[in-house]
Motif scaffolding. Sequence first.
Motif, PDB file in Angstrom:
ATOM      1  N   ASP A 139      -2.272   2.314  10.641  1.00  0.00           N
ATOM      2  CA  ASP A 139      -2.674   1.598   9.432  1.00  0.00           C
ATOM      3  C   ASP A 139      -3.523   2.531   8.569  1.00  0.00           C
ATOM      4  O   ASP A 139      -4.204   3.422   9.088  1.00  0.00           O
ATOM      5  CB  ASP A 139      -3.511   0.368   9.783  1.00  0.00           C
ATOM      6  CG  ASP A 139      -2.656  -0.776  10.314  1.00  0.00           C
ATOM      7  OD1 ASP A 139      -1.554  -0.505  10.819  1.00  0.00           O
ATOM      8  OD2 ASP A 139      -3.119  -1.925  10.245  1.00  0.00           O
TER       9      ASP A 139
ATOM     10  N   SER B  26      -1.707  -2.308  -0.930  1.00  0.00           N
ATOM     11  CA  SER B  26      -0.558  -3.176  -1.189  1.00  0.00           C
ATOM     12  C   SER B  26       0.635  -2.936  -0.268  1.00  0.00           C
ATOM     13  O   SER B  26       1.541  -3.771  -0.190  1.00  0.00           O
ATOM     14  CB  SER B  26      -0.100  -3.010  -2.642  1.00  0.00           C
ATOM     15  OG  SER B  26       0.305  -1.665  -2.887  1.00  0.00           O
ATOM     16  N   GLY B  27       0.640  -1.805   0.423  1.00  0.00           N
ATOM     17  CA  GLY B  27       1.791  -1.491   1.256  1.00  0.00           C
ATOM     18  C   GLY B  27       1.692  -2.087   2.651  1.00  0.00           C
ATOM     19  O   GLY B  27       0.633  -2.581   3.073  1.00  0.00           O
ATOM     20  N   GLU B  28       2.791  -2.031   3.373  1.00  0.00           N
ATOM     21  CA  GLU B  28       2.795  -2.529   4.750  1.00  0.00           C
ATOM     22  C   GLU B  28       1.846  -1.685   5.600  1.00  0.00           C
ATOM     23  O   GLU B  28       1.866  -0.461   5.550  1.00  0.00           O
ATOM     24  CB  GLU B  28       4.213  -2.468   5.324  1.00  0.00           C
ATOM     25  CG  GLU B  28       4.319  -3.030   6.725  1.00  0.00           C
ATOM     26  CD  GLU B  28       5.735  -3.013   7.264  1.00  0.00           C
ATOM     27  OE1 GLU B  28       5.924  -3.376   8.444  1.00  0.00           O
ATOM     28  OE2 GLU B  28       6.653  -2.621   6.504  1.00  0.00           O
ATOM     29  N   GLY B  29       1.013  -2.323   6.377  1.00  0.00           N
ATOM     30  CA  GLY B  29       0.056  -1.611   7.214  1.00  0.00           C
ATOM     31  C   GLY B  29      -1.079  -0.990   6.435  1.00  0.00           C
ATOM     32  O   GLY B  29      -1.763  -0.097   6.948  1.00  0.00           O
ATOM     33  N   GLU B  30      -1.301  -1.441   5.203  1.00  0.00           N
ATOM     34  CA  GLU B  30      -2.374  -0.893   4.376  1.00  0.00           C
ATOM     35  C   GLU B  30      -3.468  -1.922   4.153  1.00  0.00           C
ATOM     36  O   GLU B  30      -3.206  -3.118   4.004  1.00  0.00           O
ATOM     37  CB  GLU B  30      -1.827  -0.418   3.026  1.00  0.00           C
ATOM     38  CG  GLU B  30      -0.890   0.779   3.146  1.00  0.00           C
ATOM     39  CD  GLU B  30      -0.439   1.294   1.791  1.00  0.00           C
ATOM     40  OE1 GLU B  30      -0.855   0.719   0.755  1.00  0.00           O
ATOM     41  OE2 GLU B  30       0.331   2.276   1.763  1.00  0.00           O
ATOM     42  N   TRP B  31      -4.698  -1.431   4.131  1.00  0.00           N
ATOM     43  CA  TRP B  31      -5.873  -2.248   3.865  1.00  0.00           C
ATOM     44  C   TRP B  31      -6.494  -1.720   2.571  1.00  0.00           C
ATOM     45  O   TRP B  31      -6.455  -0.522   2.312  1.00  0.00           O
ATOM     46  CB  TRP B  31      -6.872  -2.129   5.001  1.00  0.00           C
ATOM     47  CG  TRP B  31      -6.377  -2.495   6.370  1.00  0.00           C
ATOM     48  CD1 TRP B  31      -5.301  -1.980   7.026  1.00  0.00           C
ATOM     49  CD2 TRP B  31      -6.956  -3.448   7.264  1.00  0.00           C
ATOM     50  NE1 TRP B  31      -5.167  -2.527   8.276  1.00  0.00           N
ATOM     51  CE2 TRP B  31      -6.183  -3.446   8.455  1.00  0.00           C
ATOM     52  CE3 TRP B  31      -8.061  -4.292   7.180  1.00  0.00           C
ATOM     53  CZ2 TRP B  31      -6.482  -4.257   9.538  1.00  0.00           C
ATOM     54  CZ3 TRP B  31      -8.365  -5.109   8.271  1.00  0.00           C
ATOM     55  CH2 TRP B  31      -7.581  -5.102   9.433  1.00  0.00           C
TER      56      TRP B  31
END
Length: 340
Positions: A26, A33-38
């Motif tokens: 992550d 905004s992306g998958e696996g993003e904080w």
Amino acid sequence: MSEHDRGGVYSVPGKAFTRDERYITDRITADGSGEGEWPVAAGRYRLVAARACPWANRTIIVRRLLGLEDAISLGTPGPVHDADSWTFDLDPGGADPVLGIPRIKDAYLARFGDYQRGITVPAIVDIASGEVVTNDFAQITLDFSTQWGAHHREGAPDLYPEHLRGELDELMRYIYTEVNNGVYRCGFAGSQQAYDEAFARLFSALDRLEDRLTGQRYLVGDTITEADVRLFTTLVRFDPVYHGHFKCNRAKLIEFAALWGYARDLFQTPGFGDTVDFAQIKAHYYEVHRDLNPSGIVPAGPELLGWLTEHGREALGGRPFGDGTAPPPVRAGEVAPTSI
């Protein structure tokens, strides 16, 4: 200590050292905004980074150079972790004062109830939930440079210049495989053949870097970059730990004219040496690695005052921080407990 808590498979009889590289991938990005993003958010996350660990030391250096102290708080486990995990034994009550946990493993289990990979530092923890976000040490520092720009201090250096990224990526991969991880291949080789091959690879790389740094002050370009941070954390541990404990003993760092001058130059640059704690470094390796050092005795040497001697590297030119400035003095509460 379990294989997972050491972050990799170290000694396997008859085999070469293989590091477990299954990290939590992550990322914390500008918009998340992306998958696996904080999402980047000042005050939301806590960096947990033991001063003894070279991979964690990188994050402390980059955080300080970029001035991210107000955006990302710092928790520092002690150097001698137990069979389960790195522990906050240096903090009052044996618990991290922000996260309230006695060991970093608790943050991993808060997110993954049956986590089976390495309980490693550095790790970034979401303070509100107490859950680990990532322990992908190589990506963490790059994201500090590229994603946290809104929170960089005025005068922060560009440690990952866009026009140099191709060269930097290639060189950093080489430094990781041949030097950062190379010392571990020597120290935890499972056979004489594996050790001999690892030893030859390591010193071939050090000779190559010695040649490179004979005629230039920094690894890439004329300023400090991420590549210098990554090489420094291995060099600063070389004579106190890797030369003897890991049997990397063809030569000491002080016997490499360029590398020794380069390492001292960085050590004396604000943001580098002021993050280093030699006592914690030695305590970690010699007390924790009982398979290599059954007695747990920590050697008294080597003499460290040489790190403060003149290096003469200014004659090669270069501007340490480019168009930026040096970071201010280390903040109260984040000063390394012991120093030269």
